[in-house]
Each structure stands twice: as structure tokens, then as C-alpha cells.
Design an enzyme around this catalytic site. Structure first.
Site, short mmCIF file in Angstrom:
data_model
loop_
_atom_site.label_atom_id
_atom_site.label_comp_id
_atom_site.label_asym_id
_atom_site.label_seq_id
_atom_site.Cartn_x
_atom_site.Cartn_y
_atom_site.Cartn_z
N SER B 51 0.83 -0.87 0.14
CA SER B 51 -0.10 0.07 0.09
C SER B 51 1.20 1.02 0.50
O SER B 51 2.51 1.40 -0.05
CB SER B 51 -1.10 -0.03 0.47
OG SER B 51 -1.41 0.77 1.17
N ARG B 299 -0.18 -5.09 -6.40
CA ARG B 299 -1.18 -5.34 -5.92
C ARG B 299 -2.08 -4.85 -6.44
O ARG B 299 -2.62 -3.76 -6.57
CB ARG B 299 -1.80 -5.15 -4.48
CG ARG B 299 -2.58 -6.04 -3.45
CD ARG B 299 -2.62 -7.46 -3.63
NE ARG B 299 -3.35 -8.02 -2.90
CZ ARG B 299 -4.54 -8.41 -3.03
NH1 ARG B 299 -5.03 -8.45 -4.27
NH2 ARG B 299 -5.13 -9.13 -1.97
N THR B 335 -6.74 1.59 4.79
CA THR B 335 -6.88 0.82 5.53
C THR B 335 -8.27 1.17 6.99
O THR B 335 -8.41 0.17 7.45
CB THR B 335 -5.05 1.09 6.11
OG1 THR B 335 -4.84 1.00 4.81
CG2 THR B 335 -4.54 0.60 7.47
N CYS B 488 0.14 -7.60 -16.14
CA CYS B 488 0.54 -8.32 -15.31
C CYS B 488 2.31 -7.47 -15.16
O CYS B 488 3.03 -7.84 -16.03
CB CYS B 488 1.03 -9.25 -15.71
SG CYS B 488 2.31 -10.75 -14.55
N CYS B 511 4.92 -14.59 -10.10
CA CYS B 511 3.19 -13.93 -9.44
C CYS B 511 4.09 -13.73 -8.02
O CYS B 511 4.39 -13.80 -7.12
CB CYS B 511 2.58 -15.40 -9.59
SG CYS B 511 0.96 -14.70 -8.93
N CYS B 514 -1.18 -10.17 -7.43
CA CYS B 514 -1.78 -9.03 -7.02
C CYS B 514 -3.84 -9.70 -7.72
O CYS B 514 -4.21 -7.93 -7.21
CB CYS B 514 -1.04 -7.81 -8.10
SG CYS B 514 -1.39 -8.09 -9.72
N CYS B 517 -4.90 -10.25 -13.21
CA CYS B 517 -5.08 -10.88 -14.38
C CYS B 517 -6.85 -11.87 -14.66
O CYS B 517 -7.08 -12.01 -15.09
CB CYS B 517 -4.00 -12.55 -14.49
SG CYS B 517 -3.39 -13.52 -12.76
#
Lengths: 249, 543
Positions: B51, B299, B335, B488, B511, B514, B517
Site C-alpha cells: 500500500s 497489488r 486502511t 501483469c 507471481c 496482485c 489477471c
């Protein structure tokens, strides 16, 4: 047979380490720490020996900061019976660790000490050998197989030409290589049980060991970055470059 | 069938982010004897957390009123902030930000590493007796007689071919009276629950963003701790939502990142390259010069807001945090909303336990009467205005809605379609010209992924699968020229033999979890499932 397995808390093998801006060492702030992978193999081997009935108790020990207790819990979640934490400052030197281990061997009188062959942080590959020297015990390093025989053990070790099998009388020191076994996953119920297993905490000073530093780190630097490659137009150009630029032929 | 071990708890929480941890803490505060277990697929708490982050401590103050005395990682207060509209070479500062975009006022907020914050929250939870188990992935939902009864953790040690390997360890049944799903945006189990209980019925389609982030260490003379910068406009076109952030925090650290709205239509667009090239803008470039990049990660996040929040409860559990989509997009913060949703769900579970109800239904009513609902309601029209009218006119509307109407517009704007339906054919879309990485300020994808410390045990089944492999060629390749190879951020998807017989190669080991895809694939043909627990990125402190 009682087995002592010393383990070290090191930077996790997945973490790409970076050197501190001032070049004094590797930056460890906020970095994930885990059990040294070779020590995990040592713990696994000790547990397997106990499961086969060749050993009765597996005691794990770590020398380091307070958080090394978590690493010891992981070893107990894998199956070690109890743990000893000897608190000291960050990354003590191999000789100091070997001396502490010697003191613990005197106290615990194990028949076998299995260590990882080296720690992946400093790659010293020294503690096992030093411990065997201090104890004047037989040692077998880089073990890829350990077998209990009548009153001793047989250790297959990896050497340059292939493999070598040694017969050792007990008590002995063995260091574990990569191919000795594949460590198990700690299961959730075992992680829970490990929280209740005994963990004794000692101070390095209690064991009367001099932890003073004998080595000085002069500087730590990252390896130079790889230079960009070039595409060659022909085989002749390649040969020319290999001969005159790289000077390898 | 393998005999599975079983463990039973009162409440099980899936996911160790701010919502799951806040729920766990609230539960133990309300009912100290409750058996609360939290599982997390990352190798440790914080390992999968990405974040910005600027945190509004509102929810934290309600959860732990004495947080200031608990050695918390909220150490960099926001000192000043700027919002810029960018053109290729210029930056126009939005004047009177507090007046035009009051939701952005950051007074009293802090710049943090959300990963470090979660590690700290986990320590608070453990002190209260919450059992926290990182490295265990919840792979399936246990449903019995229509009620969620817990989860199955993933098997460990299954080989690539799907057989039991030498250190095979079967997954476990984790059972609980109530299970909270705190998986974050596009959770893989949340997805099954939405389908099973038709939770999205009546809600707008969710719209997402992909955040890609780097942490840099910069020379001390350029570091302004607490300084917060946001930008919109260039390099995205007027119909693509998104922008950059740059926060100074900690010891000479800078958090830089870029969010691309996943409703974008050009299949050639590469969120990664947009993120890289924005660093070269004169507004940002001087900050990075002479610095070094330390961490990389990515993410997806849910941007839809109030209209896109699904039904929150079902028999045996509830959704919390960004799994449900509580992010406040105009405020660029999620958050405090995630934490509040976890706290409300915890309170609802206490109600349900007292009344022996199957479903913690009071969660919805508690949400509706909370400040969380009021906050999201006030912000609800801004993100859809950008979707409807584009960036420039959307921004004008945002100023009008927020400054003049104060979020009390008598209308509500809606989202009309999913992000996966937004792509235009490749043949009719312009190809952006992305600059080549210079190796100093901009970098290629693989050297970036390296800095996420991601790893997956190699010998395991591929966790990213095409539901119908035959669909890839006519849809993904023929129409869109493999957009997955561009969106990606971890280089998982590659096209081999593009000139002759194109086929998709999936490098699942890269990977970073996130979920883009799973969101953006045109036919929703890519299915993201949890790999072995402990796999995925290992974001260090500071992320």
C-alpha cells in the site's frame, strides 16, 4: 542416543540482501529472518533418527538475539523435543559459538551433534569443525547420509571425486549437506504444540565463554552490476572480440 | 481420500491484513475467552502487504485508543501535500486543495509502511491471545448444509504433475462457528462465496485499480519526511483513471507508486511501463536521481466504493476489508475503512454468538449506521464520474460534488460494466511508445520482480490456470494480442512463438499475488488459485 542440533537464525533465503549505504554490512532492518536451510536439514535428520528409533531425544540450540527463540520454535514444530537459547549479540563469530556449544555439550552430554555445514549469511563453514576440534571428537563434514551402526555411525560425505563413507565412533560431530534429506513442513497442530515445548534461555556470560571479536570486517560491497551485452554480426567478429577484447582465446 | 486433521475455533479469519487483524483484536476485546485463529498465505504477516500508504488513524484510535503508547510504526506525520495535474513536460499544482478536494485533507494522518503496520497489529493481536499462523493458505471454503463451516488449508508437497511428493503434507480442515474473509481485493475464496451466495446481486460491478510500487532510498538533502505528492493526467489518456503517488517517510525512504484503473480500454497499455515512465517526469525525476531502489511490489485494489459493495454476510460468516471493497477511492485510502469494517464484523459476530444466529446479520445494520457508511456515501459519486466523463471533466465534477454539494448530491452515479469487458480490439488501438529502461531510474520488469523477493516452491501445480485453454488463441491473442503479457506487473505471462504458432507461457513462479489477471482477463478465463502457503512475495520492512 541423544542428539544436539545447533541452529542459526539468518536472513531468509528468498530475501535479496543489500549492503548498507555506509558499506559496514548487510542491512537487516525489517528483513525476514528464518532458520539457516542447512540447519533445517540437520534438524530433519535428527528427527528422522529419533523416529527410526536410533535416537531418544533431539535438543536444538541457538546462539543469538532474543528473536532466535522463534527459530527454535520452528525446529520444535518440526519435531525437536526441547530447546536452549543462548542469548548474545547479533551474529557472534564461529569460534565463540563453538565454545558455547562445547560448554553445552559438557552440560547435556549428547552422543551426536549435527550441524548445518555452513550458514547462508556469512558462509563461514567453520563452527562444526571448530566444535569437533575443541571437543577432540571425530567429525564427518558435508554428510549426505547418516546411518546408525552397532555402537557408532556411518556417514557418507560428498567429496570432490564422488562420495566417501566414514565410520565414526560416538560421540561425534556431523555437518549436514544439501542432499542429506528434504526437510518436512511444520504442520499447524505441531506449530501449536511447539509453543508448549520447553525452551530454556541462558546468557552467554553464564557459560563463561569469552564472546570477544577476533575478526574485523574491513568492508562489505555489492558485486558489480552486469554490463550490457552486445550483438555481434558474424562469427568472425565474435572471434575477433573474444581474442582482442575479452582476451580469452 | 486423504484423512485430514481438523482443528476447531470459535472464529476463523482468512487473511492477515488490516481488516482481518482489526477484527481479531476487536473480537478478543469483546470476548476474551473466544478462540480466534487467523491464517495468512504469506510467509509472515506483512509479506504480501502493498500500500502507499497514508493512514487516517480514525479507526485505529477506536480500536486501540492508547496506540500512541504502544511503540507503533506511525512515526511520520503528514506535514504538507500537493496534488498535480500533469502534461508531458509540465505539472500544474491544484490550488486550494483543502477546499476543492476536502476528502484529501491529510492533516493528522501518517505516512507508513502498511507491512510494518500489520506486523505491529499482529503483535497486538497475539498479546490478546489471537492464534496467528502465517504460511498457511486457505485453499477452499468448507460449506455444510448451506453454511460456511470453515476452510481447507492447501496441501503441501504436491508435485507439478499433481502427485504426492516425498514431503507431502495434506491440508487441514480449520473449522469455526464464524469465518471472516479478509483476503483483500479479489480474494480467491471471496470469489467463490460471491458466486455461491449470489452476494453481488443488486450491487454495481466492481471496478479495480492496479497499484505498482517501489520503495527508494534517496539522498538526505532531498528527503522531506511527511511530504505527500499525488498526480493525475499524463501519462494516461483522458479516459484512463489513475495517477502517481510519492510519499517521503522514515529514514530517507520514499514510497513511489502508480495506480492504473483497470477499466482501461487500450489492450496495448502497460501499467508497469506507465509507472516507470512517470518517474522521468520533471516533477519526479530529481527526487530519484542519486537514489537507489530497494523494493518492488504490486497489488490490485477495489475502486468501486459504496455502489459496488456486495452483500456482506452469509450463513457462517462475512466479508471484511477490501475483499468486500471498502476502499475510499477519492480519499486514496483504505486502511482505516478496512479496519473499521473488520471491527464492525467482529461486533456483529458477538451479537450473533449471543443470539446463536447462523449469520452475523447485524454487520450490515452496524455498517449503515457507522461513520464508515457516511464517509463512503459522501465519496460515492467521484470515481464513477471519472468513469463516465473522463479525467478532466471528472475532476471538475469531483470539485463540484465535494466542495459545493459536500457529497450530498441527490443522485448516485453507477458503474455499468466489469473491467474485463472494457478492452477494445488491439487492431484498432494505438500502441504507446514506452521508453527503454535506463537502469538508473527506470528498470525492466524482471529486475523489478527480483526485488519483490517472490518465490514459489518449484515443484507444485501451476496456481494460475486457464479454465478453457482453447479460448486463449481466438480471444486473448487474435483480438487483444495477449494483454496479460502487459498488465501483469511480474512477467508471469509470456507469448512464445508469436511469429509462427503463438502460445501462452505461464511463469507462475514470478507471481506477486496482485490478482490483476483474475480481474482483467477478457473472458475471465484466467483463474487465480492459492499456491502452497508461504509462497509469493516476501516484502521486507518499509514496504
Amino acid at each position: 542416543m541423544k542428539i544436539l542440533v545447533p541452529i542459526k537464525r539468518v536472513v531468509d533465503y528468498n530475501v535479496k540482501v543489500r549492503v548498507k549505504m555506509d558499506g559496514s554490512g548487510v542491512d537487516l532492518t525489517g528483513v525476514k529472518m528464518s532458520m539457516n536451510p542447512f540447519d533445517e536439514i540437520a534438524v530433519e535428520e535428527a528427527i528422522r533418527l529419533r523416529e527410526k528409533g536410533a535416537a531418544t531425544e533431539v535438543v536444538v540450540v541457538s546462539v543469538g538475539v532474543a528473536q532466535a527463540a522463534d527459530t527454535l520454535r520452528t525446529a520444535m514444530a518440526m519435531g525437536a523435543d526441547r530447546a536452549i537459547l543462548v542469548q548474545s549479540e547479533e551474529s557472534p563469530e564461529p569460534l565463540a559459538v563453538a565454545k558455547i556449544l562445547k560448554a553445552l555439550v559438557t552440560r547435556e552430554s549428547p552422543d551426536l551433534v549435527i550441524l548445518g555445514k555452513q550458514a547462508i549469511d556469512d558462509d563461514m563453514n567453520a563452527t562444526g569443525q571448530m566444535l569437533a576440534g575443541l571437543l577432540d571428537w571425530p567429525q564427518a563434514t558435508f554428510a549426505s547420509k547418516i546411518e546408525k551402526t552397532g555402537d557408532g555411525i556411518e556417514v557418507t560425505r560428498e567429496v570432490d571425486g564422488g562420495s566417501e563413507t566414514l565410520a565414526l565412533a560416538l560421540p561425534a560431530v556431523v555437518t549436514a549437506d544439501l542432499r542429506l534429506n528434504e526437510p518436512r513442513y511444520a504442520s499447524l497442530p505441531n506449530i501449536m504444540k511447539a509453543k508448549k515445548k520447553p525452551l530454556e534461555t541462558l546468557q552467554a556470560a553464564d557459560l563463561g565463554v569469552d564472546m570477544g571479536r577476533r575478526l574485523t570486517v574491513v568492508s562489505v560491497a555489492e558485486p558489480p552490476g552486469r554490463k550490457a551485452g552486445v550483438k555481434v554480426g558474424s562469427a568472425a567478429e565474435l572471434v575477433e572480440k573474444l581474442r582482442n577484447e575479452a582476451k580469452v582465446i | 481420500m486423504t484423512e485430514r486433521e481438523t482443528m476447531t475455533f470459535d472464529v476463523l479469519i482468512v487473511g492477515g491484513g488490516p481488516s482481518g487483524l482489526a477484527a481479531a483484536i476487536r473480537l478478543k476485546q469483546l470476548l476474551p475467552d473466544l478462540a480466534v485463529c487467523l491464517v495468512e498465505k504469506g510467509s509472515e504477516i506483512g509479506a504480501h502487504i502493498v500500500s502507499g500508504a497514508v493512514i487516517d488513524p480514525h479507526a485505529l484510535g477506536e480500536l486501540l485508543p492508547d496506540w500512541r503508547d504502544r511503540d507503533s510504526p506511525l512515526t511520520t506525520p503528514v506535514t504538507d501535500e500537493d496534488m498535480y495535474y500533469l502534461t508531458q513536460n509540465r505539472a500544474f499544482r491544484v490550488p486550494a486543495l483543502g477546499l476543492l478536494m476536502p476528502h484529501l485533507a491529510n492533516h493528522g494522518n501518517f505516512v507508513i509502511s502498511l507491512g510494518d503496520f500489520c506486523r505491529w497489529l499482529a503483535a497486538q493481536a497475539e498479546q490478546l491471545g489471537v492464534e496467528i499462523y502465517p504460511g498457511f493458505a486457505a485453499a477452499d471454503v468448507l460449506i455444510e448444509e448451506g453454511r460456511v463451516a470453515g476452510v481447507l488449508t492447501g496441501d503441501m508437497g504436491i508435485t507439478r504433475a499433481g502427485e504426492e511428493g516425498p514431503n507431502y503434507a495434506p491440508g487441514m480442515e480449520l473449522r469455526a462457528t464464524y469465518t471472516l474473509f479478509a483476503e483483500g481485493c479479489r480474494g480467491s475464496l471471496t470469489k467463490t462465496l460471491m458466486a455461491r451466495y449470489a452476494l453481488r446481486e443488486g450491487a454495481d460491478p466492481q471496478t479495480y485499480g492496479l497499484g505498482i510500487k517501489e520503495v527508494w532510498e534517496i539522498p538526505a538533502d532531498r528527503h522531506r519526511p511527511g511530504h505527500v505528492v499525488h498526480s493525475f493526467g499524463w501519462p494516461l489518456d483522458d479516459h484512463t483513471y489513475g495517477g502517481a503517488w510519492l510519499y517521503h517517510f522514515g529514514r530517507n525512504l520514499v514510497s513511489y507508486g502508480f495506480v492504473t484503473g483497470l477499466a482501461y480500454s487500450n489492450p496495448w497499455l502497460s501499467p508497469y511501463d506507465e509507472m516507470q515512465r512517470t518517474k522521468l517526469h520533471p516533477l519526479f525525476r530529481p527526487i530519484f536521481e542519486g537514489g537507489r531502489r530497494l523494493i518492488y511490489g504490486a497489488r490490485a485494489l477495489s475502486e468501486g466504493g459504496l455502489q459496488s459493495i456486495p452483500r456482506l454476510t452469509f450463513p457462517g460468516g462475512a466479508l471484511v476489508g477490501d475483499a468486500a471493497g471498502f476502499l475510499n477511492t477519492p480519499k486514496i485510502k483504505g486502511t482505516h475503512t478496512a479496519m473499521k469494517s473488520g471491527m464492525l464484523a467482529a461486533e456483529a459476530i458477538a451479537d450473533a454468538l449471543a443470539g446463536k444466529e447462523a449469520e452475523p446479520v447485524s454487520y450490515t445494520a452496524r455498517f449503515r449506521s457507522s461513520w464508515l457508511h457516511e464517509e463512503l456515501h459522501g465519496a460515492r459519486n467521484i470515481r464513477p464520474a471519472f468513469a463516465k466523463w473522463g479525467t478532466r471533466r471528472g475532476a471538475l465534477y469531483a470539485g463540484f460534488d465535494a466542495a459545493l454539494l459536500r457529497g450530498r448530491a441527490p443522485w448516485t452515479l453507477h458503474f455499468t460494466h466489469g473491467d474485463n469487458e472494457a478492452l477494445a480490439p488491439a487492431a484498432s488501438s494505438p500502441k504507446p511508445a514506452y521508453p527503454k529502461p535506463d537502469g538508473k531510474i527506470t528498470f525492466d520488469k524482471l529486475s523489478s520482480v527480483f526485488l519483490s523477493n517472490t518465490n514459489h516452491e518449484e515443484d507444485q501445480p501451476v496456481h494460475l490456470r486457464l479454465r478453457d485453454p482453447d479460448l486463449w488463441r481466438p480471444v486473448n491473442w487474435d483480438r487483444f494480442r495477449a494483454p496479460e503479457s502487459r498488465y501483469c506487473p511480474a512477467g508471469v505471462y509470456e507469448v512464445a512463438d508469436a511469429e509462427t504458432e503463438p502460445r501462452l507461457v505461464i511463469n507462475a513462479q514470478n507471481c506477486v499475488h496482485c490478482k490483476t489477471c483474475d480481474i482483467k482477463d477478457p473472458d475471465q478465463n484466467i483463474d487465480w488459485r492459492t499456491p502452497e502457503g508461504g509462497g509469493g512475495p516476501n516484502y521486507p520492512g518499509g514496504m
